[in-house]
Design a protein around this motif. Structure first.
Motif, PDB file in Angstrom:
ATOM      1  N   ALA A 133      31.935  41.904 -62.272  1.00  0.00           N
ATOM      2  CA  ALA A 133      32.955  42.495 -61.407  1.00  0.00           C
ATOM      3  C   ALA A 133      33.563  41.412 -60.536  1.00  0.00           C
ATOM      4  O   ALA A 133      32.953  40.378 -60.291  1.00  0.00           O
ATOM      5  CB  ALA A 133      32.338  43.581 -60.531  1.00  0.00           C
ATOM      6  N   VAL A 134      34.756  41.678 -60.073  1.00  0.00           N
ATOM      7  CA  VAL A 134      35.371  40.834 -59.052  1.00  0.00           C
ATOM      8  C   VAL A 134      34.787  41.232 -57.703  1.00  0.00           C
ATOM      9  O   VAL A 134      34.497  40.393 -56.858  1.00  0.00           O
ATOM     10  CB  VAL A 134      36.911  40.981 -59.064  1.00  0.00           C
ATOM     11  CG1 VAL A 134      37.544  40.203 -57.917  1.00  0.00           C
ATOM     12  CG2 VAL A 134      37.480  40.534 -60.405  1.00  0.00           C
ATOM     13  N   ALA A 135      34.572  42.545 -57.523  1.00  0.00           N
ATOM     14  CA  ALA A 135      33.976  43.065 -56.289  1.00  0.00           C
ATOM     15  C   ALA A 135      33.315  44.401 -56.584  1.00  0.00           C
ATOM     16  O   ALA A 135      33.646  45.063 -57.564  1.00  0.00           O
ATOM     17  CB  ALA A 135      35.041  43.247 -55.209  1.00  0.00           C
ATOM     18  N   CYS A 136      32.387  44.778 -55.718  1.00  0.00           N
ATOM     19  CA  CYS A 136      31.793  46.114 -55.728  1.00  0.00           C
ATOM     20  C   CYS A 136      31.775  46.590 -54.277  1.00  0.00           C
ATOM     21  O   CYS A 136      31.765  45.784 -53.355  1.00  0.00           O
ATOM     22  CB  CYS A 136      30.365  46.091 -56.265  1.00  0.00           C
ATOM     23  SG  CYS A 136      30.237  45.726 -58.029  1.00  0.00           S
ATOM     24  N   ASP A 137      31.763  47.914 -54.115  1.00  0.00           N
ATOM     25  CA  ASP A 137      31.713  48.408 -52.743  1.00  0.00           C
ATOM     26  C   ASP A 137      30.428  49.176 -52.477  1.00  0.00           C
ATOM     27  O   ASP A 137      29.600  49.379 -53.373  1.00  0.00           O
ATOM     28  CB  ASP A 137      32.973  49.198 -52.385  1.00  0.00           C
ATOM     29  CG  ASP A 137      33.077  50.563 -53.037  1.00  0.00           C
ATOM     30  OD1 ASP A 137      32.082  51.055 -53.616  1.00  0.00           O
ATOM     31  OD2 ASP A 137      34.165  51.161 -52.948  1.00  0.00           O
ATOM     32  N   HIS A 138      30.270  49.610 -51.243  1.00  0.00           N
ATOM     33  CA  HIS A 138      29.043  50.249 -50.793  1.00  0.00           C
ATOM     34  C   HIS A 138      28.805  51.607 -51.446  1.00  0.00           C
ATOM     35  O   HIS A 138      27.701  52.150 -51.352  1.00  0.00           O
ATOM     36  CB  HIS A 138      29.039  50.401 -49.273  1.00  0.00           C
ATOM     37  CG  HIS A 138      29.020  49.086 -48.553  1.00  0.00           C
ATOM     38  ND1 HIS A 138      28.895  48.994 -47.189  1.00  0.00           N
ATOM     39  CD2 HIS A 138      29.096  47.801 -48.992  1.00  0.00           C
ATOM     40  CE1 HIS A 138      28.905  47.718 -46.823  1.00  0.00           C
ATOM     41  NE2 HIS A 138      29.034  46.984 -47.908  1.00  0.00           N
ATOM     42  N   GLN A 139      29.811  52.161 -52.114  1.00  0.00           N
ATOM     43  CA  GLN A 139      29.654  53.423 -52.832  1.00  0.00           C
ATOM     44  C   GLN A 139      29.347  53.187 -54.314  1.00  0.00           C
ATOM     45  O   GLN A 139      29.134  54.122 -55.064  1.00  0.00           O
ATOM     46  CB  GLN A 139      30.922  54.282 -52.707  1.00  0.00           C
ATOM     47  CG  GLN A 139      31.188  54.782 -51.291  1.00  0.00           C
ATOM     48  CD  GLN A 139      31.675  53.680 -50.357  1.00  0.00           C
ATOM     49  OE1 GLN A 139      32.538  52.875 -50.688  1.00  0.00           O
ATOM     50  NE2 GLN A 139      31.110  53.633 -49.167  1.00  0.00           N
TER      51      GLN A 139
END
Length: 185
Positions: A117-123
């Motif tokens: 991934a480029v980014a992941c979030d807290h969800q």
């Protein structure tokens, strides 16, 4: 900030890492993964070959698990069994992939999926590169019960990212600092 802007900013930040810092962060991230009982008990794992300074998982590949790696074929990912020492080739998007004649690995029979991934979030939502390959993979109903781990460096683990109706949250996110358990597995 929209997905395109966020993607551009985070890729620039990731590619600005020095080789030594990237290697150290990758080493620590692999240690986090190896400490997970979920990883230790997995017999078949889907993973990826690092590109553009994604976290490098190559130190994991000599474990006793059977490893599956993708080839981009048209708009889908075709998964092949691969072991250390097997040949690879440059495929779509300049990404290393198993050779087309390598054995196919059924995704319905895997125990764990490591997702770039480029980014992941807290969800547990991920920001990818925009091609939709992993979105299509994650929407496969046969994979709904298989644990998924988003793999990013800590600076790309964000409180929230823009999401779409088709986005499916991951089970966990692993960084060099921690493993974040997000969704029931």
């Amino acid at each position: 900030m929209n997905k395109t802007q966020l993607r551009r900013q985070l890729l620039k930040q990731r590619q600005a890492l020095s080789t030594s810092i990237w290697q150290e962060k990758s080493k620590l991230l692999c240690e986090q993964l190896q400490s997970l009982p979920l990883f230790q008990s997995a017999h078949k794992i889907l993973a990826y070959f690092s590109v553009r300074q994604e976290p490098d998982l190559s130190s994991l590949f000599d474990s006793s698990a059977a490893w599956g790696f993708p080839r981009c074929v048209e708009k889908e990912l075709v998964w092949h069994r691969w072991s250390v020492g097997d040949r690879r080739q440059i495929g779509s998007y300049n990404i290393l992939e198993p050779e087309p004649n390598s054995p196919i690995l059924s995704v319905a029979k895997v125990d764990l999926i490591l997702i770039p991934a480029v980014a992941c979030d807290h969800q547990g939502y991920r920001l990818g590169y925009g091609g939709g390959y992993y979105d299509r993979l994650l929407s496969d109903p046969f994979l709904a019960k298989i644990p998924t781990i988003g793999v990013v460096f800590e600076f790309a683990y964000l409180p929230a990212i823009p999401i779409e109706s088709w986005d499916i949250p991951l089970s966990l996110v692993c960084t060099e600092n921690s493993v974040y358990h997000l969704n029931k597995i």
